[in-house]
Design a protein around this motif. Structure first.
Motif, PDB file in Angstrom:
ATOM      1  N   ILE A  18       0.862  -1.180   0.000  1.00  0.00           N
ATOM      2  CA  ILE A  18       0.000   0.000   0.000  1.00  0.00           C
ATOM      3  C   ILE A  18       0.896   1.227   0.000  1.00  0.00           C
ATOM      4  CG2 ILE A  18      -1.729   1.323   1.266  1.00  0.00           C
ATOM      5  CD1 ILE A  18      -2.801  -1.330   2.340  1.00  0.00           C
ATOM      6  N   LYS A  19       0.653   2.131  -0.949  1.00  0.00           N
ATOM      7  CA  LYS A  19       1.434   3.369  -1.051  1.00  0.00           C
ATOM      8  C   LYS A  19       0.550   4.519  -0.606  1.00  0.00           C
ATOM      9  CE  LYS A  19       4.177   1.715  -4.889  1.00  0.00           C
ATOM     10  NZ  LYS A  19       4.710   2.045  -6.210  1.00  0.00           N
ATOM     11  N   ASP A  20       0.750   4.973   0.628  1.00  0.00           N
ATOM     12  CA  ASP A  20      -0.087   6.042   1.178  1.00  0.00           C
ATOM     13  C   ASP A  20       0.170   7.390   0.524  1.00  0.00           C
ATOM     14  OD1 ASP A  20      -1.536   4.472   2.935  1.00  0.00           O
ATOM     15  OD2 ASP A  20      -0.012   4.637   4.492  1.00  0.00           O
ATOM     16  N   GLU A  21       1.439   7.652   0.176  1.00  0.00           N
ATOM     17  CA  GLU A  21       1.759   8.967  -0.368  1.00  0.00           C
ATOM     18  C   GLU A  21       1.127   9.201  -1.748  1.00  0.00           C
ATOM     19  OE1 GLU A  21       4.823   6.072  -1.641  1.00  0.00           O
ATOM     20  OE2 GLU A  21       4.114   6.662   0.330  1.00  0.00           O
ATOM     21  N   SER A  22       0.933   8.156  -2.527  1.00  0.00           N
ATOM     22  CA  SER A  22       0.327   8.326  -3.857  1.00  0.00           C
ATOM     23  C   SER A  22      -1.126   7.850  -3.884  1.00  0.00           C
ATOM     24  CB  SER A  22       1.134   7.579  -4.906  1.00  0.00           C
ATOM     25  OG  SER A  22       1.102   6.184  -4.633  1.00  0.00           O
ATOM     26  N   ASP A  23      -1.654   7.440  -2.720  1.00  0.00           N
ATOM     27  CA  ASP A  23      -3.039   6.995  -2.603  1.00  0.00           C
ATOM     28  C   ASP A  23      -3.344   5.850  -3.573  1.00  0.00           C
ATOM     29  OD1 ASP A  23      -5.419   7.167  -1.214  1.00  0.00           O
ATOM     30  OD2 ASP A  23      -6.353   8.441  -2.729  1.00  0.00           O
ATOM     31  N   SER A  24      -2.449   4.846  -3.576  1.00  0.00           N
ATOM     32  CA  SER A  24      -2.616   3.695  -4.450  1.00  0.00           C
ATOM     33  C   SER A  24      -2.093   2.450  -3.736  1.00  0.00           C
ATOM     34  CB  SER A  24      -1.871   3.913  -5.765  1.00  0.00           C
ATOM     35  OG  SER A  24      -0.498   4.092  -5.536  1.00  0.00           O
ATOM     36  N   PHE A  25      -2.253   1.306  -4.387  1.00  0.00           N
ATOM     37  CA  PHE A  25      -1.725   0.061  -3.849  1.00  0.00           C
ATOM     38  C   PHE A  25      -1.238  -0.805  -4.993  1.00  0.00           C
ATOM     39  CE2 PHE A  25      -6.338  -0.236  -4.092  1.00  0.00           C
ATOM     40  CZ  PHE A  25      -6.533  -1.363  -4.876  1.00  0.00           C
ATOM     41  N   VAL A  26      -0.386  -1.785  -4.657  1.00  0.00           N
ATOM     42  CA  VAL A  26       0.164  -2.701  -5.650  1.00  0.00           C
ATOM     43  C   VAL A  26      -0.659  -3.977  -5.597  1.00  0.00           C
ATOM     44  CG1 VAL A  26       2.199  -3.967  -6.421  1.00  0.00           C
ATOM     45  CG2 VAL A  26       2.455  -1.701  -5.385  1.00  0.00           C
ATOM     46  N   LEU A  27      -1.185  -4.370  -6.746  1.00  0.00           N
ATOM     47  CA  LEU A  27      -2.045  -5.539  -6.864  1.00  0.00           C
ATOM     48  C   LEU A  27      -1.310  -6.630  -7.620  1.00  0.00           C
ATOM     49  CD1 LEU A  27      -5.007  -6.503  -6.381  1.00  0.00           C
ATOM     50  CD2 LEU A  27      -5.498  -5.685  -8.670  1.00  0.00           C
ATOM     51  N   GLU A  28      -1.282  -7.841  -7.046  1.00  0.00           N
ATOM     52  CA  GLU A  28      -0.642  -8.986  -7.693  1.00  0.00           C
ATOM     53  C   GLU A  28      -1.747  -9.855  -8.278  1.00  0.00           C
ATOM     54  OE1 GLU A  28       2.930 -11.413  -6.007  1.00  0.00           O
ATOM     55  OE2 GLU A  28       1.056 -12.316  -5.286  1.00  0.00           O
ATOM     56  N   THR A  29      -1.667 -10.115  -9.576  1.00  0.00           N
ATOM     57  CA  THR A  29      -2.736 -10.833 -10.238  1.00  0.00           C
ATOM     58  C   THR A  29      -2.182 -11.817 -11.259  1.00  0.00           C
ATOM     59  OG1 THR A  29      -4.793 -10.572 -11.486  1.00  0.00           O
ATOM     60  CG2 THR A  29      -3.048  -9.042 -11.998  1.00  0.00           C
ATOM     61  N   GLY A  30      -2.934 -12.831 -11.577  1.00  0.00           N
ATOM     62  CA  GLY A  30      -2.558 -13.786 -12.608  1.00  0.00           C
ATOM     63  C   GLY A  30      -1.663 -14.892 -12.106  1.00  0.00           C
ATOM     64  N   ILE A  31      -1.457 -15.887 -12.962  1.00  0.00           N
ATOM     65  CA  ILE A  31      -0.629 -17.048 -12.621  1.00  0.00           C
ATOM     66  C   ILE A  31       0.834 -16.642 -12.500  1.00  0.00           C
ATOM     67  CG2 ILE A  31       0.161 -19.309 -13.452  1.00  0.00           C
ATOM     68  CD1 ILE A  31      -2.575 -19.594 -14.815  1.00  0.00           C
ATOM     69  N   ASP A  32       1.282 -15.723 -13.367  1.00  0.00           N
ATOM     70  CA  ASP A  32       2.677 -15.297 -13.332  1.00  0.00           C
ATOM     71  C   ASP A  32       2.940 -14.172 -12.331  1.00  0.00           C
ATOM     72  OD1 ASP A  32       1.221 -13.467 -14.713  1.00  0.00           O
ATOM     73  OD2 ASP A  32       2.682 -13.167 -16.317  1.00  0.00           O
ATOM     74  N   ARG A  33       1.945 -13.869 -11.483  1.00  0.00           N
ATOM     75  CA  ARG A  33       2.040 -12.876 -10.403  1.00  0.00           C
ATOM     76  C   ARG A  33       2.442 -11.492 -10.913  1.00  0.00           C
ATOM     77  NH1 ARG A  33       4.542 -16.043  -5.229  1.00  0.00           N
ATOM     78  NH2 ARG A  33       2.945 -17.637  -5.159  1.00  0.00           N
TER      79      ARG A  33
END
Length: 110
Positions: free
Chosen positions: A74-89
């Motif tokens: 979670i990136k508070d300073e940019s008001d975003s988050f990192v999402l890991e998706t798919g089989i290859d992550r």
């Protein structure tokens, strides 16, 4: 002319009553509009803000675009988050406003 004075008095009184009845009708319509449209929208907005505020690392989520994945940072300073998706992550940076639904059930939500 004397017989017209009572008619004028009743006409003035009835126009005053009709103005108040119109004001009451408009007030009732605005009240109904508020309770059936504006208030539920405000409640929904508050619930969405709370959902976005309470997201945690490890949550399985669905974005408003339909992307499903797990939050890894979670990136508070940019008001975003990192999402890991798919089989290859594959990792994607997603803005908080794009969060649609949290699929993970927390212990305190039960």
């Amino acid at each position: 002319m004397n017989h017209l004075l009572p008619l004028a008095a009743t006409a003035a009184a009835s126009s005053g009553n009709s103005i108040w009845s119109i004001i009451v009708i408009y007030a009732l319509l605005f009240g109904a509009l508020y309770f059936f449209m504006i208030r539920p929208q405000q409640k929904k907005k508050k619930a969405e803000e709370a959902l976005r505020k309470n997201v945690q690392v490890g949550d399985e989520i669905t974005t408003i675009g339909g992307i499903v994945g797990r939050i890894v940072a979670i990136k508070d300073e940019s008001d975003s988050f990192v999402l890991e998706t798919g089989i290859d992550r594959t990792k994607i940076i997603v803005k908080r406003w794009a969060l649609g639904k949290i699929n993970t059930v927390h212990e305190d939500d039960k």
